[in-house]
Write a protein that holds these residues in place. Sequence first.
Motif, short mmCIF file in Angstrom:
data_model
loop_
_atom_site.label_atom_id
_atom_site.label_comp_id
_atom_site.label_asym_id
_atom_site.label_seq_id
_atom_site.Cartn_x
_atom_site.Cartn_y
_atom_site.Cartn_z
N ALA A 96 73.83 151.97 99.06
CA ALA A 96 72.77 151.03 99.38
C ALA A 96 73.37 149.66 99.63
O ALA A 96 74.46 149.36 99.12
CB ALA A 96 71.75 150.98 98.25
N ALA A 97 72.65 148.83 100.39
CA ALA A 97 73.16 147.50 100.75
C ALA A 97 72.12 146.44 100.42
O ALA A 97 70.91 146.65 100.60
CB ALA A 97 73.49 147.46 102.24
N GLN A 98 72.61 145.29 99.95
CA GLN A 98 71.75 144.14 99.71
C GLN A 98 72.46 142.87 100.13
O GLN A 98 73.69 142.79 100.09
CB GLN A 98 71.32 144.05 98.24
N ARG A 99 71.68 141.85 100.48
CA ARG A 99 72.27 140.58 100.90
C ARG A 99 72.59 139.65 99.74
O ARG A 99 73.18 138.61 99.93
CB ARG A 99 71.35 139.88 101.90
N GLY A 100 72.22 140.04 98.54
CA GLY A 100 72.57 139.26 97.37
C GLY A 100 73.99 139.54 96.91
O GLY A 100 74.76 140.20 97.62
N TYR A 101 74.31 139.05 95.73
CA TYR A 101 75.67 139.23 95.20
C TYR A 101 75.95 140.70 94.90
O TYR A 101 77.06 141.19 95.07
CB TYR A 101 75.85 138.40 93.93
N GLY A 102 74.91 141.40 94.47
CA GLY A 102 75.07 142.78 94.04
C GLY A 102 74.49 142.94 92.65
O GLY A 102 74.44 141.99 91.88
N SER A 103 74.06 144.14 92.32
CA SER A 103 73.48 144.40 91.01
C SER A 103 73.40 145.89 90.77
O SER A 103 73.64 146.70 91.67
CB SER A 103 72.07 143.80 90.93
N GLY A 104 73.03 146.26 89.57
CA GLY A 104 72.82 147.65 89.23
C GLY A 104 71.37 148.06 89.29
O GLY A 104 71.02 149.15 88.87
N TRP A 105 70.53 147.17 89.84
CA TRP A 105 69.09 147.42 89.90
C TRP A 105 68.74 147.92 91.29
O TRP A 105 68.88 147.17 92.28
CB TRP A 105 68.36 146.12 89.58
N PRO A 106 68.26 149.14 91.45
CA PRO A 106 68.02 149.70 92.78
C PRO A 106 67.03 148.92 93.62
O PRO A 106 67.15 148.90 94.85
CB PRO A 106 67.53 151.12 92.50
N TYR A 107 66.08 148.23 92.98
CA TYR A 107 65.05 147.53 93.75
C TYR A 107 65.59 146.27 94.42
O TYR A 107 64.91 145.68 95.26
CB TYR A 107 63.85 147.21 92.86
N ASP A 108 66.81 145.87 94.07
CA ASP A 108 67.45 144.73 94.75
C ASP A 108 68.02 145.12 96.11
O ASP A 108 68.40 144.24 96.88
CB ASP A 108 68.58 144.17 93.89
N TYR A 109 68.13 146.40 96.37
CA TYR A 109 68.80 146.87 97.58
C TYR A 109 67.80 147.12 98.70
O TYR A 109 66.73 147.70 98.50
CB TYR A 109 69.61 148.14 97.28
N GLU A 110 68.18 146.66 99.90
CA GLU A 110 67.28 146.71 101.05
C GLU A 110 67.45 147.95 101.91
O GLU A 110 66.50 148.43 102.51
CB GLU A 110 67.53 145.47 101.93
N TYR A 111 68.67 148.44 102.01
CA TYR A 111 68.96 149.56 102.89
C TYR A 111 69.60 150.67 102.08
O TYR A 111 70.46 150.41 101.22
CB TYR A 111 69.90 149.14 104.03
N TRP A 112 69.22 151.90 102.40
CA TRP A 112 69.72 153.07 101.67
C TRP A 112 70.21 154.13 102.65
O TRP A 112 69.59 154.35 103.70
CB TRP A 112 68.62 153.67 100.80
N GLY A 113 71.30 154.79 102.25
CA GLY A 113 71.75 155.97 102.98
C GLY A 113 70.97 157.20 102.52
O GLY A 113 70.19 157.13 101.57
N GLN A 114 71.24 158.32 103.15
CA GLN A 114 70.45 159.52 102.91
C GLN A 114 70.93 160.34 101.72
O GLN A 114 70.23 161.24 101.29
CB GLN A 114 70.44 160.42 104.16
N GLY A 115 72.09 160.04 101.18
CA GLY A 115 72.60 160.78 100.03
C GLY A 115 73.55 161.89 100.41
O GLY A 115 73.43 162.51 101.47
N THR A 116 74.51 162.13 99.52
CA THR A 116 75.46 163.21 99.70
C THR A 116 75.63 163.90 98.34
O THR A 116 75.77 163.24 97.32
CB THR A 116 76.80 162.69 100.27
N LEU A 117 75.61 165.22 98.35
CA LEU A 117 75.61 165.99 97.11
C LEU A 117 77.03 166.21 96.61
O LEU A 117 77.89 166.70 97.35
CB LEU A 117 74.93 167.34 97.34
N VAL A 118 77.23 165.89 95.35
CA VAL A 118 78.49 166.17 94.67
C VAL A 118 78.20 167.18 93.56
O VAL A 118 77.33 166.94 92.72
CB VAL A 118 79.09 164.88 94.07
N THR A 119 78.92 168.28 93.58
CA THR A 119 78.77 169.32 92.56
C THR A 119 80.12 169.53 91.90
O THR A 119 81.11 169.84 92.57
CB THR A 119 78.28 170.63 93.17
N VAL A 120 80.14 169.33 90.59
CA VAL A 120 81.38 169.51 89.82
C VAL A 120 81.20 170.75 88.96
O VAL A 120 80.41 170.76 88.01
CB VAL A 120 81.70 168.29 88.96
N SER A 121 81.90 171.79 89.31
CA SER A 121 81.72 173.07 88.62
C SER A 121 82.95 173.94 88.83
O SER A 121 83.60 173.89 89.88
CB SER A 121 80.49 173.79 89.17
N SER A 122 83.23 174.77 87.82
CA SER A 122 84.33 175.73 87.95
C SER A 122 83.80 177.07 88.46
O SER A 122 84.57 178.01 88.64
CB SER A 122 85.04 175.90 86.61
#
Length: 122
Positions: A96-122
């Motif tokens: 996600a991208a925001q024009r501010g400094y950055g934060s861990g709060w999702p509502y601060d972000y203006e643009y979002w990508g679609q997501g990519t799945l990571v699966t960690v498994s044996s």
Amino acid sequence: VQLQASGGGLVQPGGSLRLSCAASGFTLDYYAIGWFRQAPEKEREWVSYISSSDGSTYFADSVKGRFTISRDSAKNTVYLRMNSLKPEDTAVYYCAAQRGYGSGWPYDYEYWGQGTLVTVSS
């Protein structure tokens, strides 16, 4: 304006992956870029961000020391390198991208990508 997250996949515990977040329609250098993840039936969780102004990087305690985040200005892309992966890292990862400094709060972000799945498994 679009963000494209990619690089997810299936990896064994202890393995590594590098996620990419590529931008089109705007220059990532002027934005703070954050990575979030969401596991099934769980809330979206902040993972990391790289600041817009000085390139400082920040990580959630759960990934500190295992993940790194970086920019490639020439490719207009931000990367999330994930090492020593654990099953609990399994999730859909979003950038996600925001024009501010950055934060861990999702509502601060203006643009979002679609997501990519990571699966960690044996």
